[in-house]
Design an enzyme around this catalytic site. Structure first.
Site, PDB file in Angstrom:
ATOM      1  N   HIS A  84       5.180 -33.124  60.397  1.00  0.00           N
ATOM      2  CA  HIS A  84       5.297 -33.967  61.600  1.00  0.00           C
ATOM      3  C   HIS A  84       5.156 -35.442  61.212  1.00  0.00           C
ATOM      4  O   HIS A  84       5.958 -36.275  61.643  1.00  0.00           O
ATOM      5  CB  HIS A  84       4.190 -33.648  62.617  1.00  0.00           C
ATOM      6  CG  HIS A  84       4.269 -32.290  63.237  1.00  0.00           C
ATOM      7  ND1 HIS A  84       3.186 -31.454  63.327  1.00  0.00           N
ATOM      8  CD2 HIS A  84       5.297 -31.614  63.818  1.00  0.00           C
ATOM      9  CE1 HIS A  84       3.528 -30.334  63.943  1.00  0.00           C
ATOM     10  NE2 HIS A  84       4.812 -30.404  64.240  1.00  0.00           N
TER      11      HIS A  84
ATOM     12  N   LYS B  58       2.736 -20.888  73.590  1.00  0.00           N
ATOM     13  CA  LYS B  58       1.859 -20.905  72.415  1.00  0.00           C
ATOM     14  C   LYS B  58       0.395 -20.988  72.831  1.00  0.00           C
ATOM     15  O   LYS B  58       0.055 -21.728  73.750  1.00  0.00           O
ATOM     16  CB  LYS B  58       2.205 -22.120  71.529  1.00  0.00           C
ATOM     17  CG  LYS B  58       3.595 -22.040  70.921  1.00  0.00           C
ATOM     18  CD  LYS B  58       3.911 -23.249  70.070  1.00  0.00           C
ATOM     19  CE  LYS B  58       5.315 -23.186  69.497  1.00  0.00           C
ATOM     20  NZ  LYS B  58       5.674 -24.406  68.760  1.00  0.00           N
TER      21      LYS B  58
ATOM     22  N   ARG C 260      13.854 -27.638  60.802  1.00  0.00           N
ATOM     23  CA  ARG C 260      13.533 -27.045  59.503  1.00  0.00           C
ATOM     24  C   ARG C 260      14.644 -26.080  59.116  1.00  0.00           C
ATOM     25  O   ARG C 260      15.727 -26.502  58.791  1.00  0.00           O
ATOM     26  CB  ARG C 260      12.173 -26.339  59.557  1.00  0.00           C
ATOM     27  CG  ARG C 260      11.004 -27.299  59.552  1.00  0.00           C
ATOM     28  CD  ARG C 260       9.761 -26.678  60.107  1.00  0.00           C
ATOM     29  NE  ARG C 260       9.948 -26.333  61.510  1.00  0.00           N
ATOM     30  CZ  ARG C 260       9.018 -25.829  62.296  1.00  0.00           C
ATOM     31  NH1 ARG C 260       7.843 -25.567  61.815  1.00  0.00           N
ATOM     32  NH2 ARG C 260       9.272 -25.576  63.560  1.00  0.00           N
TER      33      ARG C 260
ATOM     34  N   SER D  42       2.869 -25.516  62.264  1.00  0.00           N
ATOM     35  CA  SER D  42       1.503 -25.477  62.786  1.00  0.00           C
ATOM     36  C   SER D  42       0.994 -24.036  62.804  1.00  0.00           C
ATOM     37  O   SER D  42      -0.165 -23.775  62.492  1.00  0.00           O
ATOM     38  CB  SER D  42       1.463 -26.045  64.211  1.00  0.00           C
ATOM     39  OG  SER D  42       1.854 -27.395  64.204  1.00  0.00           O
TER      40      SER D  42
HETATM   41  P1  ADP Z   1       6.949 -27.390  69.888  1.00  0.00           P
HETATM   42  O1  ADP Z   1       5.831 -26.646  70.520  1.00  0.00           O
HETATM   43  O2  ADP Z   1       7.714 -28.250  70.826  1.00  0.00           O
HETATM   44  O3  ADP Z   1       7.873 -26.546  69.029  1.00  0.00           O
HETATM   45  P2  ADP Z   1       5.729 -28.411  67.462  1.00  0.00           P
HETATM   46  O4  ADP Z   1       4.456 -29.159  67.455  1.00  0.00           O
HETATM   47  O5  ADP Z   1       5.717 -27.051  66.854  1.00  0.00           O
HETATM   48  O6  ADP Z   1       6.210 -28.445  68.944  1.00  0.00           O
HETATM   49  O7  ADP Z   1       6.846 -29.267  66.730  1.00  0.00           O
HETATM   50  C1  ADP Z   1       7.215 -30.530  67.196  1.00  0.00           C
HETATM   51  C2  ADP Z   1       8.492 -30.965  66.504  1.00  0.00           C
HETATM   52  O8  ADP Z   1       8.265 -31.130  65.109  1.00  0.00           O
HETATM   53  C3  ADP Z   1       9.621 -29.961  66.633  1.00  0.00           C
HETATM   54  O9  ADP Z   1      10.829 -30.667  66.784  1.00  0.00           O
HETATM   55  C4  ADP Z   1       9.597 -29.231  65.321  1.00  0.00           C
HETATM   56  O10 ADP Z   1      10.853 -28.688  64.985  1.00  0.00           O
HETATM   57  C5  ADP Z   1       9.210 -30.375  64.388  1.00  0.00           C
HETATM   58  N1  ADP Z   1       8.601 -29.901  63.152  1.00  0.00           N
HETATM   59  C6  ADP Z   1       7.558 -29.057  63.010  1.00  0.00           C
HETATM   60  N2  ADP Z   1       7.262 -28.861  61.710  1.00  0.00           N
HETATM   61  C7  ADP Z   1       8.152 -29.615  60.997  1.00  0.00           C
HETATM   62  C8  ADP Z   1       8.391 -29.828  59.595  1.00  0.00           C
HETATM   63  N3  ADP Z   1       7.654 -29.224  58.678  1.00  0.00           N
HETATM   64  N4  ADP Z   1       9.390 -30.679  59.253  1.00  0.00           N
HETATM   65  C9  ADP Z   1      10.139 -31.271  60.213  1.00  0.00           C
HETATM   66  N5  ADP Z   1       9.975 -31.101  61.533  1.00  0.00           N
HETATM   67  C10 ADP Z   1       8.996 -30.279  61.924  1.00  0.00           C
END
Ligand code: ADP
Length: 164
Positions: free
Chosen positions: A17, A41, A90, A128
């Protein structure tokens, strides 16, 4: 002034992130991290904890702001005087979900653009939920999350107050 919104649950924020935040803040004048509750989630950290960890993890980025929101994303983006949503991609498994989401938002509000940033290869495996799984089994998360997250997770594990 070009403002972009990075929405997500960030439970917890990972180095993947932070990489997206750094790259987005180099393109836009201001980046707003919008933390929301994803009903699909089960959160490990409260909204307040997630916001605090994000603030600490992004304090080196000058043009970034951390905020919490609930409700419709398109309305939130407009409230922030923005029309750009940034999402990270990803593997291909992200694509279908993100594609559907972006089209839905476009249908609701044609002025809003979803911009995708490809993950850096070193973070392509990072999520996460993966961090939560590792933490649950006492795995080493060093280098995968900001230091403040690592400390917080260790604290939670010691207090047995985690909720994974
Ligand atoms: P959500 O609950 O909306 O999926 P997340 O916190 O899981 O939120 O992710 C927020 C954003 O960050 C999403 O667009 C996700 O694809 C992106 N993201 C999560 N991990 C990575 C990573 N390792 N590299 C790039 N983008 C990521």
């Amino acid at each position: 002034m070009r403002i972009a919104v990075c929405p997500g649950s960030f439970d917890p924020v990972t180095n993947g992130h932070v990489d997206i935040f750094e790259r987005a803040s180099a393109i836009f004048d201001e980046v707003v991290i919008g933390v929301f509750h994803n009903p699909n989630k089960k959160p490990m950290f409260t909204m307040e904890q997630r916001v605090e960890l994000l603030k600490e993890s992004t304090k080196h980025i000058k043009n970034i702001r951390v905020d919490a929101f609930s409700g419709l994303l398109n309305e939130y983006v407009k409230q922030q005087h923005s029309n750009v949503i940034i999402r990270g991609l990803r593997a291909t498994k992200d694509f279908e979900y993100e594609f559907q989401r972006a089209l839905l938002i476009k249908k609701i509000d044609a002025e809003i653009e979803t911009v995708f940033m490809m993950t850096s290869s070193e973070y392509s495996f990072l999520s996460s939920s993966g961090i939560k799984e590792l933490a649950k089994f006492n795995g080493n998360i060093k280098g995968l999350v900001p230091e403040c997250v690592e400390i917080k997770i260790k604290q939670c594990m010691n207090e047995h107050s985690y909720n994974i």
